[in-house]
Design a protein around this motif. Structure first.
Motif, PDB file in Angstrom:
ATOM      1  N   LEU A 317       0.834  -1.207   0.000  1.00 31.39           N
ATOM      2  CA  LEU A 317       0.000   0.000   0.000  1.00 31.39           C
ATOM      3  C   LEU A 317       0.868   1.255   0.000  1.00 31.39           C
ATOM      4  O   LEU A 317       0.586   2.215  -0.730  1.00 31.39           O
ATOM      5  N   GLU A 318       1.920   1.240   0.811  1.00 33.27           N
ATOM      6  CA  GLU A 318       2.834   2.389   0.840  1.00 33.27           C
ATOM      7  C   GLU A 318       3.445   2.626  -0.540  1.00 33.27           C
ATOM      8  O   GLU A 318       3.543   3.767  -1.013  1.00 33.27           O
ATOM      9  N   ALA A 319       3.854   1.545  -1.190  1.00 31.40           N
ATOM     10  CA  ALA A 319       4.450   1.666  -2.525  1.00 31.40           C
ATOM     11  C   ALA A 319       3.434   2.192  -3.538  1.00 31.40           C
ATOM     12  O   ALA A 319       3.761   3.030  -4.383  1.00 31.40           O
ATOM     13  N   ALA A 320       2.189   1.722  -3.434  1.00 29.37           N
ATOM     14  CA  ALA A 320       1.170   2.170  -4.368  1.00 29.37           C
ATOM     15  C   ALA A 320       0.806   3.639  -4.136  1.00 29.37           C
ATOM     16  O   ALA A 320       0.608   4.403  -5.094  1.00 29.37           O
ATOM     17  N   LEU A 321       0.732   4.032  -2.878  1.00 31.40           N
ATOM     18  CA  LEU A 321       0.448   5.442  -2.560  1.00 31.40           C
ATOM     19  C   LEU A 321       1.541   6.358  -3.100  1.00 31.40           C
ATOM     20  O   LEU A 321       1.271   7.413  -3.660  1.00 31.40           O
ATOM     21  N   SER A 322       2.785   5.902  -2.942  1.00 40.07           N
ATOM     22  CA  SER A 322       3.917   6.687  -3.441  1.00 40.07           C
ATOM     23  C   SER A 322       3.867   6.809  -4.967  1.00 40.07           C
ATOM     24  O   SER A 322       4.068   7.888  -5.531  1.00 40.07           O
ATOM     25  N   ALA A 323       3.564   5.693  -5.626  1.00 38.49           N
ATOM     26  CA  ALA A 323       3.520   5.683  -7.093  1.00 38.49           C
ATOM     27  C   ALA A 323       2.368   6.507  -7.649  1.00 38.49           C
ATOM     28  O   ALA A 323       2.466   7.073  -8.742  1.00 38.49           O
ATOM     29  N   SER A 324       1.277   6.579  -6.877  1.00 36.76           N
ATOM     30  CA  SER A 324       0.107   7.315  -7.354  1.00 36.76           C
ATOM     31  C   SER A 324       0.122   8.776  -6.981  1.00 36.76           C
ATOM     32  O   SER A 324      -0.739   9.537  -7.404  1.00 36.76           O
ATOM     33  N   GLY A 325       1.106   9.176  -6.147  1.00 36.79           N
ATOM     34  CA  GLY A 325       1.199  10.563  -5.706  1.00 36.79           C
ATOM     35  C   GLY A 325       0.197  10.914  -4.637  1.00 36.79           C
ATOM     36  O   GLY A 325      -0.075  12.109  -4.406  1.00 36.79           O
ATOM     37  N   ASN A 326      -0.322   9.899  -3.917  1.00 37.40           N
ATOM     38  CA  ASN A 326      -1.342  10.148  -2.887  1.00 37.40           C
ATOM     39  C   ASN A 326      -0.783  10.129  -1.479  1.00 37.40           C
ATOM     40  O   ASN A 326      -1.540  10.054  -0.522  1.00 37.40           O
ATOM     41  N   ARG A 327       0.497  10.163  -1.321  1.00 36.40           N
ATOM     42  CA  ARG A 327       1.091  10.109   0.020  1.00 36.40           C
ATOM     43  C   ARG A 327       0.762  11.385   0.798  1.00 36.40           C
ATOM     44  O   ARG A 327       0.693  12.456   0.245  1.00 36.40           O
TER      45      ARG A 327
END
Length: 327
Positions: A317-327
């Protein structure tokens, strides 16, 4: 959830009570009826809490059933299994012996008794149970296999291996005995041997889906990705409604970098089991690898919502948030 069907009745009863209170002419009468309703509600609340406590665990639920009907082999057997799984083998023994007396020709019940005796270290009694099992030649293999199934569910791998070997020896054509023996070998880390035994189970019955799935697990663990993929595909072909087989097939497709096909398998598994945390987690990973980060975030959030400690879920989830710019 068993109380859901009574909700309409409760609403009707409540409405009727309101009508009664409205029609009562004197305040003392209304107060008296209201007090009676409060007492009834308190009693029902206490009964509900007591029943909820029984549903808190399988052991408590089956203990009540076994107490109410001492001739129920189903209740006694399930209680014994629940107690063994909970690490309470000494408490399980009387119920395992009860069910073996109630159904002396049942291989599963005889196997349960043998498993509990072995879990307790009752060597002499277990040896006697083995001797009696060998006397009933038509169910000997099943008794040993059923006992092994119980033991392996409690991570007693060494004991289960011995019993699966006895089951195979008693009936070399038993597909379930061969598959169980192979599964125990895999749990013991003897993967190459397990592969051979899974293939033997398949040779006994090529329409038996379970060893294909288990063989895929062993092959994937050995790094033999292409062979694992083929085995999983056969498993799903034979058992299309098995969600675990579809998730495993998805994992093999990911290992072979076939992400679009993997996504399809995970989505099919979720249709079969809508709250399958591992399927959502692996779906999210496959979506992320496919460059679909926002969709991955949605899937991974659902995974950790269902099972907060799903392996790899929070990292993905952390990796996906980072990749999507939603962090």
């Amino acid at each position: 959830y068993t109380y859901l069907t009574t909700i309409p009745l409760a609403l009707l009863a409540g409405g009727a009570m309101v009508r009664v209170l409205e029609r009562l002419s004197s305040r003392p009468m209304r107060n008296g009826v209201a007090a009676m309703v409060v007492v009834i509600l308190v009693l029902l609340s206490g009964m509900t809490r007591r029943q909820s406590a029984l549903w808190a665990s399988e052991a408590k639920l089956w203990a009540q059933a076994a107490q109410r009907d001492t001739n129920s082999a189903l209740a006694a057997g399930n209680l014994a299994i629940a107690l063994v799984v909970d690490g309470k083998a000494p408490s399980a023994l009387p119920y395992a012996q009860r069910v073996a007396r109630l159904r002396p020709r049942s291989a599963s019940d005889r196997g349960l008794e043998l498993a509990v005796l072995l879990a307790l270290g009752e060597s002499a009694a277990a040896a006697n149970a083995v001797h009696r099992a060998r006397e009933d030649e038509d169910i000997t293999s099943e008794i040993f296999r059923e006992a092994a199934d119980v033991l392996i569910s409690t991570d007693r791998v060494a004991q289960s291996l011995e019993l699966y070997a006895l089951a195979v020896q008693a009936d070399p054509r038993s597909r379930k005995a061969a598959n169980g023996y192979a599964s125990a070998l895999a749990m013991d880390g003897r993967l190459e041997l397990a592969v051979g035994e899974f293939k033997r189970a398949i040779a006994i019955d090529s329409t038996y889906a379970e060893p294909y799935n288990n063989l895929g697990n062993a092959l994937l663990a050995l790094g033999r990705k292409a062979e694992a993929l083929e085995s999983y595909q056969k498993s799903v072909l034979l058992a299309p409604d098995n969600p675990e087989a579809r998730v495993n097939l998805g994992d093999a497709l990911v290992a072979n970098r076939l992400f679009a096909e993997a996504i399809d398998q995970y989505e099919r598994a979720i249709k079969l089991v809508p709250d399958h945390a591992r399927a959502y987690n692996n779906l999210g990973f496959a979506l992320l690898q496919s460059g679909r980060a926002r969709e991955a975030v949605t899937a991974l959030r659902r995974a950790v919502e269902i099972e907060p400690n799903v392996p790899g879920g929070r990292q993905n989830l952390e990796a996906a948030l980072s990749a999507s710019g939603n962090r």
